[in-house]
Write a protein that holds these residues in place. Structure first.
Motif, PDB file in Angstrom:
ATOM      1  N   GLU A  44       1.005  -1.131   0.027  1.00 30.35           N
ATOM      2  CA  GLU A  44      -0.051  -0.111   0.059  1.00 30.35           C
ATOM      3  C   GLU A  44       0.750   1.278  -0.019  1.00 30.35           C
ATOM      4  OE1 GLU A  44      -2.642  -0.050   3.315  1.00 30.35           O
ATOM      5  OE2 GLU A  44      -3.820  -1.770   2.638  1.00 30.35           O
ATOM      6  N   ARG A  45       0.489   2.420  -0.486  1.00 34.27           N
ATOM      7  CA  ARG A  45       1.078   3.482  -0.561  1.00 34.27           C
ATOM      8  C   ARG A  45      -0.113   4.607  -0.014  1.00 34.27           C
ATOM      9  NH1 ARG A  45       4.197   5.814  -5.696  1.00 34.27           N
ATOM     10  NH2 ARG A  45       5.723   4.038  -5.122  1.00 34.27           N
ATOM     11  N   PHE A  46       0.329   5.222   0.860  1.00 36.27           N
ATOM     12  CA  PHE A  46      -0.597   6.113   1.549  1.00 36.27           C
ATOM     13  C   PHE A  46      -2.078   5.485   1.842  1.00 36.27           C
ATOM     14  CE2 PHE A  46       2.229   8.936  -0.985  1.00 36.27           C
ATOM     15  CZ  PHE A  46       3.090   9.327   0.111  1.00 36.27           C
ATOM     16  N   GLY A  47      -2.187   4.241   2.298  1.00 37.30           N
ATOM     17  CA  GLY A  47      -3.347   3.535   2.611  1.00 37.30           C
ATOM     18  C   GLY A  47      -3.990   2.949   1.375  1.00 37.30           C
ATOM     19  N   ARG A  48      -3.585   2.887   0.168  1.00 36.21           N
ATOM     20  CA  ARG A  48      -4.187   2.660  -1.179  1.00 36.21           C
ATOM     21  C   ARG A  48      -3.472   1.441  -1.758  1.00 36.21           C
ATOM     22  NH1 ARG A  48      -6.365   6.906  -5.232  1.00 36.21           N
ATOM     23  NH2 ARG A  48      -7.326   4.908  -5.829  1.00 36.21           N
ATOM     24  N   LEU A  49      -3.849   0.387  -2.377  1.00 38.19           N
ATOM     25  CA  LEU A  49      -3.267  -0.615  -3.019  1.00 38.19           C
ATOM     26  C   LEU A  49      -2.378  -0.176  -4.077  1.00 38.19           C
ATOM     27  CD1 LEU A  49      -2.974  -3.567  -3.615  1.00 38.19           C
ATOM     28  CD2 LEU A  49      -4.833  -3.455  -5.290  1.00 38.19           C
ATOM     29  N   ARG A  50      -1.154  -0.344  -3.839  1.00 39.77           N
ATOM     30  CA  ARG A  50      -0.032  -0.055  -4.742  1.00 39.77           C
ATOM     31  C   ARG A  50       0.435  -1.237  -5.516  1.00 39.77           C
ATOM     32  NH1 ARG A  50       2.353   3.435  -7.815  1.00 39.77           N
ATOM     33  NH2 ARG A  50       4.600   3.150  -8.167  1.00 39.77           N
ATOM     34  N   SER A  51       0.599  -2.484  -5.083  1.00 39.82           N
ATOM     35  CA  SER A  51       0.952  -3.465  -6.237  1.00 39.82           C
ATOM     36  C   SER A  51       0.859  -4.836  -5.186  1.00 39.82           C
ATOM     37  CB  SER A  51       2.514  -3.462  -6.464  1.00 39.82           C
ATOM     38  OG  SER A  51       3.386  -3.431  -5.584  1.00 39.82           O
ATOM     39  N   VAL A  52       1.113  -5.885  -5.906  1.00 40.61           N
ATOM     40  CA  VAL A  52       1.058  -7.157  -5.246  1.00 40.61           C
ATOM     41  C   VAL A  52       2.501  -7.922  -5.495  1.00 40.61           C
ATOM     42  CG1 VAL A  52       0.103  -9.716  -4.934  1.00 40.61           C
ATOM     43  CG2 VAL A  52      -1.388  -7.505  -5.418  1.00 40.61           C
ATOM     44  N   LEU A  53       3.278  -8.192  -4.780  1.00 43.73           N
ATOM     45  CA  LEU A  53       4.617  -8.742  -4.917  1.00 43.73           C
ATOM     46  C   LEU A  53       4.414 -10.437  -4.689  1.00 43.73           C
ATOM     47  CD1 LEU A  53       6.614  -6.535  -2.440  1.00 43.73           C
ATOM     48  CD2 LEU A  53       5.958  -5.978  -4.531  1.00 43.73           C
ATOM     49  N   GLY A  54       5.230 -10.826  -5.772  1.00 44.96           N
ATOM     50  CA  GLY A  54       5.239 -12.173  -6.004  1.00 44.96           C
ATOM     51  C   GLY A  54       6.414 -12.652  -5.387  1.00 44.96           C
ATOM     52  N   PRO A  55       6.568 -14.157  -5.612  1.00 42.75           N
ATOM     53  CA  PRO A  55       7.884 -14.749  -4.807  1.00 42.75           C
ATOM     54  C   PRO A  55       9.031 -14.245  -5.384  1.00 42.75           C
ATOM     55  CG  PRO A  55       6.220 -16.427  -5.498  1.00 42.75           C
ATOM     56  CD  PRO A  55       5.645 -15.118  -5.984  1.00 42.75           C
ATOM     57  N   GLY A  56      10.260 -14.121  -4.831  1.00 47.10           N
ATOM     58  CA  GLY A  56      11.388 -13.616  -5.247  1.00 47.10           C
ATOM     59  C   GLY A  56      11.797 -12.326  -4.723  1.00 47.10           C
ATOM     60  N   ILE A  57      12.869 -11.543  -5.335  1.00 44.28           N
ATOM     61  CA  ILE A  57      13.317 -10.255  -4.847  1.00 44.28           C
ATOM     62  C   ILE A  57      12.369  -9.209  -5.473  1.00 44.28           C
ATOM     63  CG2 ILE A  57      14.990  -8.719  -4.758  1.00 44.28           C
ATOM     64  CD1 ILE A  57      17.268 -11.024  -4.796  1.00 44.28           C
ATOM     65  N   ASN A  58      11.748  -8.248  -4.588  1.00 47.25           N
ATOM     66  CA  ASN A  58      10.945  -7.126  -5.296  1.00 47.25           C
ATOM     67  C   ASN A  58      11.572  -5.872  -4.648  1.00 47.25           C
ATOM     68  OD1 ASN A  58       8.417  -8.591  -6.376  1.00 47.25           O
ATOM     69  ND2 ASN A  58       9.035  -9.692  -4.458  1.00 47.25           N
ATOM     70  N   ILE A  59      11.446  -4.813  -5.378  1.00 51.40           N
ATOM     71  CA  ILE A  59      11.786  -3.519  -5.061  1.00 51.40           C
ATOM     72  C   ILE A  59      10.633  -2.365  -4.764  1.00 51.40           C
ATOM     73  CG2 ILE A  59      13.034  -1.460  -5.604  1.00 51.40           C
ATOM     74  CD1 ILE A  59      14.825  -3.822  -5.174  1.00 51.40           C
ATOM     75  N   ILE A  60      10.711  -1.918  -3.715  1.00 53.57           N
ATOM     76  CA  ILE A  60       9.577  -0.946  -3.175  1.00 53.57           C
ATOM     77  C   ILE A  60      10.124   0.634  -2.886  1.00 53.57           C
ATOM     78  CG2 ILE A  60       7.920  -2.601  -2.523  1.00 53.57           C
ATOM     79  CD1 ILE A  60       8.437  -1.785   0.227  1.00 53.57           C
ATOM     80  N   VAL A  61       9.505   1.400  -3.011  1.00 52.02           N
ATOM     81  CA  VAL A  61       9.799   2.789  -2.416  1.00 52.02           C
ATOM     82  C   VAL A  61       9.815   3.136  -0.947  1.00 52.02           C
ATOM     83  CG1 VAL A  61       9.664   5.349  -2.844  1.00 52.02           C
ATOM     84  CG2 VAL A  61       9.075   3.723  -4.736  1.00 52.02           C
ATOM     85  N   PRO A  62      10.836   3.051  -0.607  1.00 56.83           N
ATOM     86  CA  PRO A  62      11.003   3.171   0.900  1.00 56.83           C
ATOM     87  C   PRO A  62      10.495   4.466   1.461  1.00 56.83           C
ATOM     88  CG  PRO A  62      13.313   2.878   0.188  1.00 56.83           C
ATOM     89  CD  PRO A  62      12.455   3.157  -1.211  1.00 56.83           C
ATOM     90  N   PHE A  63       9.752   4.487   2.727  1.00 57.15           N
ATOM     91  CA  PHE A  63       9.015   5.383   3.324  1.00 57.15           C
ATOM     92  C   PHE A  63       7.557   5.747   2.613  1.00 57.15           C
ATOM     93  CE2 PHE A  63      13.539   6.248   3.985  1.00 57.15           C
ATOM     94  CZ  PHE A  63      13.501   5.999   5.583  1.00 57.15           C
ATOM     95  N   LEU A  64       7.593   5.371   1.657  1.00 57.85           N
ATOM     96  CA  LEU A  64       6.216   5.605   0.908  1.00 57.85           C
ATOM     97  C   LEU A  64       5.341   4.296   0.568  1.00 57.85           C
ATOM     98  CD1 LEU A  64       7.419   7.990  -2.153  1.00 57.85           C
ATOM     99  CD2 LEU A  64       6.468   8.461   0.058  1.00 57.85           C
TER     100      LEU A  64
END
Length: 297
Positions: A44-64
């Protein structure tokens, strides 16, 4: 330049470097997510759905971005449940069911349903009652596989909006109340008695048919024997008639005399002592027969 000032400058520079290094490490820790094979992460980003991470290494935006839900995608089994249902012939049955499912779209499951197991269990109970309400008791007992297929298809349609896949549905048992069991037992005993009577009646009928067939066969054989005897007598008569036609009356007299001789011989062959009565003209018959034999030669 003062040595203390130099040391202070170096120390402050190291602190900045250390702070930058710590920030980088923190960014990496917050921005890199390693998801196990058996799970999916909802971000989630600011309480809303951002993405769904599948198995493996995934990158997200820190603090957001933030991993809000960790959902297992392994197959699950609902606890065995019992539902009461009434068939079309007004029989109360208790059906024990078991359902297997797995989450395929976590974003739907997370935001559309709160208690997944409870929702599926309630849906299954309603579908089981509805399907059994369309069937008679005998159909429930004999068409269990068809009933399971119908329940599975209806449950799949009902939970499709929740991002859930129903992998298997099973009917473990169908229980009846004691009164219904007693009635079914009486019906079963009556049916067994009826079948025994039918079997006995069929056996008697078969025995009568076999006896009639035997009598018919005996009559046919007797008729055949009579026909053969009649054919033989007819043939003998034909031979005599042909002999009379070809040789005249002498041949007929010869045959009669020969028969008389054969009859006398059979009478004389009897065992023990007996008295043989001969006609007065027996000598004449012997004489005629010998004369004919001599003349025939």
């Amino acid at each position: 330049m003062d040595i203390e000032a130099i040391l202070a400058e170096v120390t402050s520079g190291n602190i900045v470097i250390l702070l930058l290094a710590a920030l980088v490490v923190l960014m990496v820790l917050l921005g890199v997510r390693i998801v196990p094979q058996s799970e999916k992460y909802v971000v989630e980003r600011f309480g809303r759905l951002r993405s769904v991470l599948g198995p493996g290494i995934n990158i997200i935006v820190p603090f957001l971005d933030r991993v809000r839900h960790k959902i297992s995608i392994l197959e699950r089994q609902l606890p065995n449940a019992k539902q009461d249902a009434i068939t079309t012939d007004n029989v109360l049955v208790q059906v024990e069911t078991s359902v297997f499912y797995r989450i395929t779209e976590p974003e739907k499951t997370v935001y559309r349903i709160r208690d997944v197991d409870g929702a599926i269990a309630t849906t299954v109970a309603g579908i089981v009652r509805a399907q059994i309400g369309k069937m008679e008791l005998d159909e429930v007992q004999s068409n269990r596989s068809q009933l399971i297929t119908q329940i599975k298809e209806n449950v799949e349609d009902a939970v499709d909006d929740w991002g859930i896949e129903v992998t298997r549905a099973e009917i473990l048992d169908v229980n009846l109340d004691q009164a219904t069991r007693d009635a079914m037992l009486q019906q079963l005993n009556a049916e067994r008695g009826r079948r025994a009577q039918v079997t006995e009646a069929e056996g008697e009928r078969r025995a009568v048919e076999l006896a009639a067939d035997a009598q018919l066969y005996a009559a046919e054989q007797e008729a055949k024997a009579r026909r053969i005897s009649a054919d033989a007598e007819a043939y003998a008569t034909e031979v005599v008639a042909r002999a009379i036609k070809e040789n005249g009356i002498e041949a007929a007299q010869y045959q009669v005399a020969l028969k008389q001789v054969e009859a006398l011989v059979k009478v004389g062959e009897g065992a023990g002592k007996q008295t043989v009565l001969l006609p007065t003209n027996v000598l004449d018959a012997f004489g005629d027969a010998f004369q004919m034999l001599k003349g025939g030669k």
